[in-house]
Design a protein around this motif. Structure first.
Motif, PDB file in Angstrom:
ATOM      1  N   ILE A   1       0.777  -0.955  -0.087  1.00  0.00           N
ATOM      2  CA  ILE A   1      -0.039  -0.023   0.097  1.00  0.00           C
ATOM      3  C   ILE A   1       0.937   1.174   0.318  1.00  0.00           C
ATOM      4  CG2 ILE A   1      -1.967   1.160   1.083  1.00  0.00           C
ATOM      5  CD1 ILE A   1      -2.739  -1.389   2.487  1.00  0.00           C
ATOM      6  N   VAL A   2       0.746   2.136  -0.886  1.00  0.00           N
ATOM      7  CA  VAL A   2       1.526   3.304  -1.167  1.00  0.00           C
ATOM      8  C   VAL A   2       0.513   4.641  -0.832  1.00  0.00           C
ATOM      9  CG1 VAL A   2       2.778   4.533  -2.730  1.00  0.00           C
ATOM     10  CG2 VAL A   2       2.583   2.151  -3.056  1.00  0.00           C
ATOM     11  N   GLY A   3       1.251   5.373   0.031  1.00  0.00           N
ATOM     12  CA  GLY A   3       0.672   6.502   0.349  1.00  0.00           C
ATOM     13  C   GLY A   3       0.478   7.708  -0.533  1.00  0.00           C
TER      14      GLY A   3
ATOM     15  N   ALA B   1       6.809   2.409  -7.059  1.00  0.00           N
ATOM     16  CA  ALA B   1       7.885   1.675  -7.410  1.00  0.00           C
ATOM     17  C   ALA B   1       7.590   0.601  -8.008  1.00  0.00           C
ATOM     18  CB  ALA B   1       9.035   1.524  -6.625  1.00  0.00           C
ATOM     19  N   ALA B   2       8.480  -0.242  -8.833  1.00  0.00           N
ATOM     20  CA  ALA B   2       8.086  -1.606  -9.399  1.00  0.00           C
ATOM     21  C   ALA B   2       7.652  -2.568  -8.305  1.00  0.00           C
ATOM     22  CB  ALA B   2       9.216  -2.244 -10.158  1.00  0.00           C
ATOM     23  N   PRO B   3       6.583  -3.241  -8.535  1.00  0.00           N
ATOM     24  CA  PRO B   3       5.981  -4.459  -7.670  1.00  0.00           C
ATOM     25  C   PRO B   3       7.082  -5.285  -6.930  1.00  0.00           C
ATOM     26  CG  PRO B   3       4.676  -4.295  -9.543  1.00  0.00           C
ATOM     27  CD  PRO B   3       5.697  -3.364  -9.760  1.00  0.00           C
ATOM     28  N   ALA B   4       7.255  -5.307  -6.006  1.00  0.00           N
ATOM     29  CA  ALA B   4       8.425  -6.157  -5.341  1.00  0.00           C
ATOM     30  C   ALA B   4       8.029  -7.750  -5.539  1.00  0.00           C
ATOM     31  CB  ALA B   4       8.595  -5.906  -3.748  1.00  0.00           C
ATOM     32  N   ALA B   5       6.860  -7.883  -5.637  1.00  0.00           N
ATOM     33  CA  ALA B   5       6.429  -9.332  -5.727  1.00  0.00           C
ATOM     34  C   ALA B   5       6.992  -9.846  -7.186  1.00  0.00           C
ATOM     35  CB  ALA B   5       4.943  -9.587  -5.573  1.00  0.00           C
TER      36      ALA B   5
END
Length: 106
Positions: free
Chosen positions: A87-89, A95-99
């Protein structure tokens, strides 16, 4: 009589010199005590740091929880068949999804 008094006063001052300013004088002893106190404080800090590191090493050797936690937070790894949601505020850049880039954690 006055000459004797002056001579005795001069001798008294000469006797006092090693007590105050000599190799084992009070001023030097006070300085050494301050150095010893600083060394004790530094040793206490190092002992606390060593205890923390020892606990962390023991935890890494014995349990898998610490290894898993480090893999998750430091390397952004996830378990197989696990869903990663970030969840980004409002004020944060996306950024690129870490998953998508993260390696699976077995």
């Amino acid at each position: 009589m006055r000459l004797i008094t002056l001579a005795l006063a001069a001798l008294l001052l000469l006797i006092q010199y090693p007590l105050w300013l000599g190799k084992g004088g009070w001023l030097r002893v006070a300085d050494y005590e301050a150095q010893v106190e600083a060394a004790h404080k530094k040793n206490a800090e190092l002992i606390a740091r060593n205890a923390k590191l020892d606990s962390e090493v023991r935890d890494l050797k014995d349990g898998t929880g610490a290894v898993e936690e480090r893999a998750r937070y430091e390397l952004s790894m996830i378990k197989q068949n696990e869903i990663f949601i970030q969840i980004v505020g409002k004020g944060q850049a996306t950024a690129a999804p870490a998953a998508a880039t993260a390696a699976p954690l077995h």
